[in-house]
Design a protein around this motif. Structure first.
Motif, PDB file in Angstrom:
ATOM      1  N   TRP A   1       0.812  -1.217   0.000  1.00 16.67           N
ATOM      2  CA  TRP A   1       0.000   0.000   0.000  1.00 16.67           C
ATOM      3  C   TRP A   1       0.843   1.264   0.000  1.00 16.67           C
ATOM      4  O   TRP A   1       0.460   2.278  -0.579  1.00 16.67           O
ATOM      5  N   GLY A   2       1.985   1.239   0.665  1.00 19.55           N
ATOM      6  CA  GLY A   2       2.853   2.416   0.693  1.00 19.55           C
ATOM      7  C   GLY A   2       3.303   2.812  -0.706  1.00 19.55           C
ATOM      8  O   GLY A   2       3.202   3.974  -1.098  1.00 19.55           O
ATOM      9  N   THR A   3       3.782   1.836  -1.473  1.00 20.89           N
ATOM     10  CA  THR A   3       4.201   2.094  -2.848  1.00 20.89           C
ATOM     11  C   THR A   3       3.016   2.497  -3.706  1.00 20.89           C
ATOM     12  O   THR A   3       3.112   3.422  -4.521  1.00 20.89           O
ATOM     13  N   PHE A   4       1.893   1.823  -3.528  1.00 20.26           N
ATOM     14  CA  PHE A   4       0.686   2.152  -4.284  1.00 20.26           C
ATOM     15  C   PHE A   4       0.296   3.615  -4.066  1.00 20.26           C
ATOM     16  O   PHE A   4       0.060   4.355  -5.011  1.00 20.26           O
ATOM     17  N   VAL A   5       0.249   4.029  -2.805  1.00 13.72           N
ATOM     18  CA  VAL A   5      -0.143   5.406  -2.496  1.00 13.72           C
ATOM     19  C   VAL A   5       0.862   6.393  -3.072  1.00 13.72           C
ATOM     20  O   VAL A   5       0.487   7.405  -3.675  1.00 13.72           O
ATOM     21  N   VAL A   6       2.145   6.116  -2.919  1.00  7.66           N
ATOM     22  CA  VAL A   6       3.169   7.011  -3.469  1.00  7.66           C
ATOM     23  C   VAL A   6       3.016   7.137  -4.979  1.00  7.66           C
ATOM     24  O   VAL A   6       3.076   8.245  -5.531  1.00  7.66           O
ATOM     25  N   ASN A   7       2.817   6.029  -5.672  1.00  9.70           N
ATOM     26  CA  ASN A   7       2.686   6.079  -7.125  1.00  9.70           C
ATOM     27  C   ASN A   7       1.441   6.837  -7.560  1.00  9.70           C
ATOM     28  O   ASN A   7       1.487   7.625  -8.503  1.00  9.70           O
ATOM     29  N   VAL A   8       0.339   6.618  -6.891  1.00  5.51           N
ATOM     30  CA  VAL A   8      -0.894   7.333  -7.261  1.00  5.51           C
ATOM     31  C   VAL A   8      -0.768   8.817  -6.942  1.00  5.51           C
ATOM     32  O   VAL A   8      -1.128   9.674  -7.759  1.00  5.51           O
ATOM     33  N   VAL A   9      -0.232   9.149  -5.770  1.00  2.70           N
ATOM     34  CA  VAL A   9      -0.026  10.554  -5.410  1.00  2.70           C
ATOM     35  C   VAL A   9       0.943  11.212  -6.392  1.00  2.70           C
ATOM     36  O   VAL A   9       0.730  12.340  -6.849  1.00  2.70           O
ATOM     37  N   GLY A  10       2.009  10.496  -6.739  1.00  3.98           N
ATOM     38  CA  GLY A  10       2.968  11.022  -7.710  1.00  3.98           C
ATOM     39  C   GLY A  10       2.341  11.280  -9.064  1.00  3.98           C
ATOM     40  O   GLY A  10       2.613  12.300  -9.700  1.00  3.98           O
TER      41      GLY A  10
END
Length: 125
Positions: free
Chosen positions: A36-45
């Motif tokens: 989820w951490g990577t998912f959130v970072v990628n979507v926010v990015g």
């Protein structure tokens, strides 16, 4: 060192730090194995990249050095996934639908394949 390179370096450092803290915080707050951490970072990015590309082009004009520092430095260090998505969007926007979908498919397939090969290579050392 050129001023542009200094801007990139500083913005990239800030982007990397933000990625680390956001991803680790989100991951710590969620149990399970899904990243989820990577998912959130990628979507926010991706959200930031889409917003900033449009904002800089149509609302708030900045110098190329500042634009690159923010988009390539900060967003690039925060997540390269956003660059991939912007590239795909630009292909589709210019009616290169097939190339856009090939890019979408191939980046994911090649990325997963590279991760698997890298893991295998490191495991067999």
């Amino acid at each position: 060192m050129r001023v542009e390179a200094l801007y990139l370096m500083l913005a990239g450092g800030v982007g990397a730090i933000c990625r680390y803290y956001l991803a680790s915080t989100v991951q710590r707050l969620n149990s399970g194995s899904f990243p989820w951490g990577t998912f959130v970072v990628n979507v926010v990015g991706c959200l930031l990249a889409g917003f900033l590309v449009t904002f800089f082009a149509h609302r708030f004009h900045v110098s190329p050095a500042v634009r690159n520092a923010v988009l390539v430095g900060f967003i690039g260090a925060f997540t390269t996934f956003s660059s991939f998505m912007v590239d795909t969007l630009n292909l589709v926007r210019h009616s290169h639908w097939v190339a856009g979908f090939i890019n979408l498919f191939m980046q994911n397939l090649a990325g997963m394949g590279a991760v698997v090969l890298g893991t295998l290579a490191a495991s067999n050392m």
